[in-house]
Design a protein around this motif. Structure first.
Motif, PDB file in Angstrom:
ATOM      1  N   GLY A   1     -19.333   9.223  64.739  1.00 44.13           N
ATOM      2  CA  GLY A   1     -19.606  10.275  63.765  1.00 44.13           C
ATOM      3  C   GLY A   1     -18.425  11.172  63.446  1.00 44.13           C
ATOM      4  O   GLY A   1     -17.354  11.083  64.059  1.00 44.13           O
TER       5      GLY A   1
ATOM      6  N   THR B   1     -14.162  17.490  52.398  1.00 44.09           N
ATOM      7  CA  THR B   1     -14.544  16.135  52.834  1.00 44.09           C
ATOM      8  C   THR B   1     -13.695  15.079  52.141  1.00 44.09           C
ATOM      9  O   THR B   1     -13.192  14.145  52.782  1.00 44.09           O
TER      10      THR B   1
ATOM     11  N   PRO C   1     -22.602  10.471  60.293  1.00 43.13           N
ATOM     12  CA  PRO C   1     -22.784  11.920  60.465  1.00 43.13           C
ATOM     13  C   PRO C   1     -22.849  12.344  61.930  1.00 43.13           C
ATOM     14  O   PRO C   1     -23.209  11.556  62.791  1.00 43.13           O
TER      15      PRO C   1
ATOM     16  N   THR D   1     -22.391  17.588  59.686  1.00 43.71           N
ATOM     17  CA  THR D   1     -22.242  16.679  58.530  1.00 43.71           C
ATOM     18  C   THR D   1     -23.587  15.997  58.277  1.00 43.71           C
ATOM     19  O   THR D   1     -24.468  15.993  59.141  1.00 43.71           O
ATOM     20  N   ASN D   2     -23.737  15.417  57.093  1.00 45.04           N
ATOM     21  CA  ASN D   2     -25.051  14.880  56.705  1.00 45.04           C
ATOM     22  C   ASN D   2     -24.868  13.725  55.710  1.00 45.04           C
ATOM     23  O   ASN D   2     -23.732  13.361  55.385  1.00 45.04           O
TER      24      ASN D   2
ATOM     25  N   MET E   1     -21.445  11.872  53.893  1.00 46.40           N
ATOM     26  CA  MET E   1     -21.120  10.438  53.997  1.00 46.40           C
ATOM     27  C   MET E   1     -20.944   9.822  52.605  1.00 46.40           C
ATOM     28  O   MET E   1     -20.063   8.986  52.389  1.00 46.40           O
TER      29      MET E   1
END
Ligand code: NAD
Length: 415
Positions: free
Chosen positions: A71, A124, A144, A148-149, A153
């Motif tokens: 991740g 990002t 993730p 982060t989620n 991504m």
């Protein structure tokens, strides 16, 4: 709260297990180090027009068994050392559940809670382009982690695809379904916790129906684990977030609690229940304790207070080695992080397989395959623990390290 440097802690556990397995020195020396580490310092335009320089990392611990997987964490306190430790845990985790991956981890020192969507997207995309020299579906596949989620991504996948000139779905996992994500990925880590909790309860002859569970955290892992434990008959008596916890021995209504958290920003102060600190929460009476927030929560000082019979480590490294010894002496059955929270990487693997084949599975298929992998890994770790007369953590490390060492042996050293 850290009692030892994070990577040193993992490396010394690895070293001890290598010695116990009587592995060659070269295998131990390789596993006690990370293969590749990249630090990036990069500029991001902030909404007020100024520019800030952020620091990020991507660490590949070991890729003997396949491309590295791990991740990306966005957190103000994250360090290179912590990223190394998490990368090493990923190598072990993939080996425990026997999926063909090595381990990696990434991080950016930032506070996503204080950033706008625009700032997060720019951060990002720039971070993704900086680490694009290392990542790729056949090399190193991010996912993730804390902070982060799926949206993050999707930005990474898009940035990487722009750099390549074509869409590369398999470069990250944990993506939204519409861009190559897998059904069942979001709740996969929590589902893995639920599966291992059930198996542990069976092992200890605890009736799962009506068993009490306390969950630390209220993020992805904690929420999905709590919901699935409750759906299968457990009574969730306490839950917490970074501000504190809420406790009701008769059981919490999770739907109402989710709404309350949405409205107030915390679980603290929830109706008909008692507010507790995170330290108090870990010492509450219960059958199953699921630390699913951050590392170093059960330490030497509070381990003697733990009353749970089973600990399911939803978070990575929530228990220090000193605390582990105390829990063992007190007969607490600990399902270690590299097994308990491996559900996420297992479904990430399924997502990558689906992306590479451009053929997507139903949610039932994903959940069924996840359960199969988790049950098999739990069984193998338990067998190792019984045959070698060690606790579940040492057994999981032994199983994982043996698999990695066998792969190193088979591959040999080049040139
Ligand atoms: P998340 O960001 O969704 O949730 C983290 C939760 O921890 C939040 O509820 C936050 O309020 C809480 N928290 C933060 N600081 C705290 C503190 N000091 N005390 C108590 N609670 C605190 O993150 P997540 O994805 O749910 O990850 C949680 C843990 O699980 C991490 O250790 C992560 O590495 C591990 N993990 C996550 C996955 C995954 O698929 N997301 C997979 C494997 C392991």
């Amino acid at each position: 709260m850290t009692e030892t440097n994070a990577f040193e802690m993992v490396a010394s556990r690895i070293g001890a297990v290598c010695d116990k397995l009587k592995l060659k020195d070269t295998h131990r020396l390789r596993l006690e180090k990370c293969e590749r580490e990249l630090t990036v310092n990069f500029p991001v335009r902030i909404d007020d027009g100024t520019v800030k320089v952020f620091t990020g990392f991507r660490v590949l611990h070991n890729d003997t068994r396949g491309p590295a997987k791990g991740g990306i964490r966005y957190h103000p306190d994250v360090t290179l050392d912590e990223t190394r430790a998490l990368a090493a845990l990923m190598t072990l985790k993939a080996a425990v559940v026997n999926i063909p991956y090595g381990g990696a981890k990434g991080a950016v020192i930032c506070n996503p809670k204080l950033m706008s969507q625009g700032e997060l997207e720019r951060l990002t995309r720039r971070y993704a382009s900086e680490i694009s020299i290392l990542i790729g579906p056949e090399r190193d596949i991010p996912a993730p982690d804390v902070g982060t989620n799926p949206q993050v991504m999707a930005w990474i996948m898009d940035t990487y695809s722009v750099l390549k000139g074509y869409s590369v779905l398999g470069v990250v996992t944990g993506k939204p379904i519409g861009v190559g994500g897998s059904r069942g990925r979001f709740g996969a880590t929590g589902r893995g916790c639920m599966v291992t909790a059930k198996l542990a309860a069976k092992q200890l002859n605890i009736d799962f129906q009506g068993a009490t569970a306390v969950v630390q955290g209220f993020g992805n892992v904690a929420c999905s684990a709590a919901k699935l434990l409750a759906a299968d008959g457990c009574r969730i008596t306490a839950i917490s977030d970074s501000k504190g916890g809420t406790y009701n021995p008769k059981g919490l209504n999770l739907e109402s609690l989710l709404n309350y958290k949405k409205q107030t920003g915390s679980v603290v102060g929830f109706a008909d229940s008692e507010s507790v600190t995170n330290t108090e929460l870990l010492a509450l009476p219960c059958d199953i304790l699921v630390p699913a927030a951050i590392e170093d929560q059960i330490v030497k000082a509070n381990a003697p207070d733990v009353k749970a019979r089973i600990i399911i480590e939803g978070a990575n490294a929530p228990t220090t080695p000193e605390a582990d010894e105390i829990l063992n002496d007190n007969g607490v059955f600990v399902v270690p992080d590299i097994l308990a929270n491996a559900g996420g990487v297992v479904v990430s693997y399924f997502e990558w397989v689906q992306d590479l084949q451009a053929f997507f599975w139903s949610e039932d298929e994903v959940n069924h395959q996840l359960q199969r992998v988790m049950e098999s890994a739990f069984g193998e770790v338990l067998e190792m623990s019984q045959s070698e007369k060690v606790d579940m953590r040492n057994a999981a490390y032994m199983l994982a390290i043996k698999r990695i060492a066998d792969a190193m042996e088979a591959r040999g050293i080049f040139p």
